[in-house]
Write a protein that holds these residues in place. Sequence first.
Motif, mmCIF file in Angstrom:
data_model
loop_
_atom_site.group_PDB
_atom_site.id
_atom_site.type_symbol
_atom_site.label_atom_id
_atom_site.label_comp_id
_atom_site.label_asym_id
_atom_site.label_seq_id
_atom_site.Cartn_x
_atom_site.Cartn_y
_atom_site.Cartn_z
ATOM 1 N N THR A 106 -53.082 12.376 5.620
ATOM 2 C CA THR A 106 -53.533 11.431 6.644
ATOM 3 C C THR A 106 -54.208 12.217 7.756
ATOM 4 O OG1 THR A 106 -51.405 11.523 7.784
ATOM 5 C CG2 THR A 106 -51.707 9.774 6.144
ATOM 6 N N MET A 107 -55.184 11.587 8.420
ATOM 7 C CA MET A 107 -55.896 12.281 9.493
ATOM 8 C C MET A 107 -56.323 11.303 10.575
ATOM 9 S SD MET A 107 -59.473 13.201 7.677
ATOM 10 C CE MET A 107 -59.490 12.684 5.990
ATOM 11 N N MET A 108 -56.540 11.869 11.771
ATOM 12 C CA MET A 108 -56.997 11.078 12.910
ATOM 13 C C MET A 108 -57.954 11.942 13.734
ATOM 14 S SD MET A 108 -54.817 9.039 15.801
ATOM 15 C CE MET A 108 -54.027 10.482 16.454
ATOM 16 N N LEU A 109 -59.115 11.374 14.057
ATOM 17 C CA LEU A 109 -60.130 12.068 14.853
ATOM 18 C C LEU A 109 -60.224 11.386 16.203
ATOM 19 C CD1 LEU A 109 -62.350 14.280 14.789
ATOM 20 C CD2 LEU A 109 -63.926 12.506 14.030
ATOM 21 N N THR A 110 -60.025 12.150 17.271
ATOM 22 C CA THR A 110 -60.115 11.616 18.624
ATOM 23 C C THR A 110 -61.084 12.475 19.431
ATOM 24 O OG1 THR A 110 -58.201 12.938 19.266
ATOM 25 C CG2 THR A 110 -57.777 10.663 18.649
ATOM 26 N N PRO A 111 -61.700 11.986 20.463
ATOM 27 C CA PRO A 111 -61.556 10.698 21.117
ATOM 28 C C PRO A 111 -62.380 9.615 20.420
ATOM 29 C CG PRO A 111 -63.122 12.024 22.350
ATOM 30 C CD PRO A 111 -62.619 12.868 21.206
ATOM 31 N N PRO A 112 -61.947 8.360 20.544
ATOM 32 C CA PRO A 112 -62.676 7.256 19.905
ATOM 33 C C PRO A 112 -63.837 6.775 20.782
ATOM 34 C CG PRO A 112 -60.670 6.438 20.892
ATOM 35 C CD PRO A 112 -60.695 7.927 21.124
ATOM 36 N N LEU A 113 -64.861 7.588 20.899
ATOM 37 C CA LEU A 113 -66.007 7.274 21.741
ATOM 38 C C LEU A 113 -67.162 6.735 20.907
ATOM 39 C CD1 LEU A 113 -66.040 10.535 23.876
ATOM 40 C CD2 LEU A 113 -65.100 8.329 24.529
ATOM 41 N N HIS B 52 -68.393 13.986 9.221
ATOM 42 C CA HIS B 52 -67.715 13.782 7.941
ATOM 43 C C HIS B 52 -66.597 14.813 7.817
ATOM 44 C CE1 HIS B 52 -67.362 12.332 3.850
ATOM 45 N NE2 HIS B 52 -67.297 13.582 3.439
ATOM 46 N N VAL B 53 -65.379 14.335 7.563
ATOM 47 C CA VAL B 53 -64.193 15.194 7.471
ATOM 48 C C VAL B 53 -63.637 15.106 6.050
ATOM 49 C CG1 VAL B 53 -61.893 15.660 8.392
ATOM 50 C CG2 VAL B 53 -63.660 14.723 9.887
ATOM 51 N N GLN B 54 -63.365 16.275 5.454
ATOM 52 C CA GLN B 54 -62.721 16.353 4.146
ATOM 53 C C GLN B 54 -61.474 17.224 4.278
ATOM 54 O OE1 GLN B 54 -65.831 18.070 1.720
ATOM 55 N NE2 GLN B 54 -66.217 16.080 0.770
ATOM 56 N N GLY C 9 -55.612 19.297 -5.922
ATOM 57 C CA GLY C 9 -55.011 18.644 -4.773
ATOM 58 C C GLY C 9 -55.597 17.270 -4.539
ATOM 59 N N ASN C 10 -55.027 16.567 -3.574
ATOM 60 C CA ASN C 10 -55.488 15.233 -3.206
ATOM 61 C C ASN C 10 -56.513 15.343 -2.087
ATOM 62 O OD1 ASN C 10 -53.645 13.781 -4.940
ATOM 63 N ND2 ASN C 10 -52.037 14.451 -3.541
ATOM 64 N N LEU C 11 -57.638 14.674 -2.239
ATOM 65 C CA LEU C 11 -58.727 14.715 -1.265
ATOM 66 C C LEU C 11 -58.676 13.480 -0.388
ATOM 67 C CD1 LEU C 11 -61.463 15.877 -0.207
ATOM 68 C CD2 LEU C 11 -62.557 14.529 -2.000
ATOM 69 N N SER C 12 -58.798 13.693 0.917
ATOM 70 C CA SER C 12 -58.886 12.607 1.884
ATOM 71 C C SER C 12 -60.181 12.797 2.658
ATOM 72 C CB SER C 12 -57.679 12.643 2.820
ATOM 73 O OG SER C 12 -57.712 11.560 3.709
ATOM 74 N N GLU C 13 -60.999 11.750 2.756
ATOM 75 C CA GLU C 13 -62.291 11.830 3.438
ATOM 76 C C GLU C 13 -62.398 10.757 4.510
ATOM 77 O OE1 GLU C 13 -65.722 13.293 0.691
ATOM 78 O OE2 GLU C 13 -64.654 11.688 -0.364
ATOM 79 N N MET C 14 -63.171 11.079 5.559
ATOM 80 C CA MET C 14 -63.410 10.142 6.644
ATOM 81 C C MET C 14 -64.788 10.435 7.232
ATOM 82 S SD MET C 14 -61.319 9.609 10.241
ATOM 83 C CE MET C 14 -61.110 11.343 10.456
ATOM 84 N N SER C 15 -65.538 9.393 7.533
ATOM 85 C CA SER C 15 -66.828 9.531 8.213
ATOM 86 C C SER C 15 -66.841 8.602 9.410
ATOM 87 C CB SER C 15 -67.984 9.176 7.276
ATOM 88 O OG SER C 15 -68.116 10.131 6.266
ATOM 89 N N LYS C 16 -67.326 9.120 10.536
ATOM 90 C CA LYS C 16 -67.462 8.313 11.749
ATOM 91 C C LYS C 16 -68.862 8.521 12.313
ATOM 92 C CE LYS C 16 -62.815 7.622 13.360
ATOM 93 N NZ LYS C 16 -61.975 7.528 14.528
ATOM 94 N N THR C 17 -69.438 7.441 12.800
ATOM 95 C CA THR C 17 -70.784 7.486 13.365
ATOM 96 C C THR C 17 -70.708 7.404 14.885
ATOM 97 O OG1 THR C 17 -71.658 6.430 11.384
ATOM 98 C CG2 THR C 17 -73.054 6.402 13.328
ATOM 99 N N PHE C 18 -71.450 8.282 15.543
ATOM 100 C CA PHE C 18 -71.535 8.321 17.003
ATOM 101 C C PHE C 18 -73.007 8.308 17.400
ATOM 102 C CE2 PHE C 18 -67.772 10.661 15.684
ATOM 103 C CZ PHE C 18 -66.777 10.094 16.453
#
Length: 157
Positions: free
Chosen positions: A36-43, A110-112, A124-133
């Motif tokens: 699990t992952m979390m990217l901050t700040p939520p701007l 993009h976070v892997q 291993g298990n891959l978890s990915e996340m992409s956020k647009t700013f």
Amino acid sequence: MATRTSKLFLIFLLAMILGGGGGAAYLFYRDLNPPTMMLTPPLEYVGPSTFFTLEVEDIDTGIKSIHVTASMNGASSELLRKEFSDSPTIIREMFSLESLDRSEGDLVIHVQVVDASLAQFGKGNLSEMSKTFIMDMTPPAIIPLSTMHNVRQGGVG
């Protein structure tokens, strides 16, 4: 007597194969949950001096690697790459956008993250996340609303 010994040997061999197969299945499939992952700040708007904090957690087997990239105007840049040999269960990493070019526009981070599980034959298990700013390079302008400054030295208003 020879047939009884050979039967016992076959039973023992079958038990070993089944036990080994069960043990291997346990090792390969005990952790099928991705990190699990979390990217901050939520701007929405960011600049080159914006610092991001990435918090990653995998209680079962720990973290194997983190890779963070940024894409903007068709170009991709690496912001963070870390490999962990000791497989920590909780990681907190900070990174900024200072290494990117100084242009405005949409920015995709993009976070892997891969955990240290033996699932998928050791990948291993891959978890990915992409956020647009939105990359904003224009500093705010401060303009006085009035030219009347009712300030007198020694006065109260």
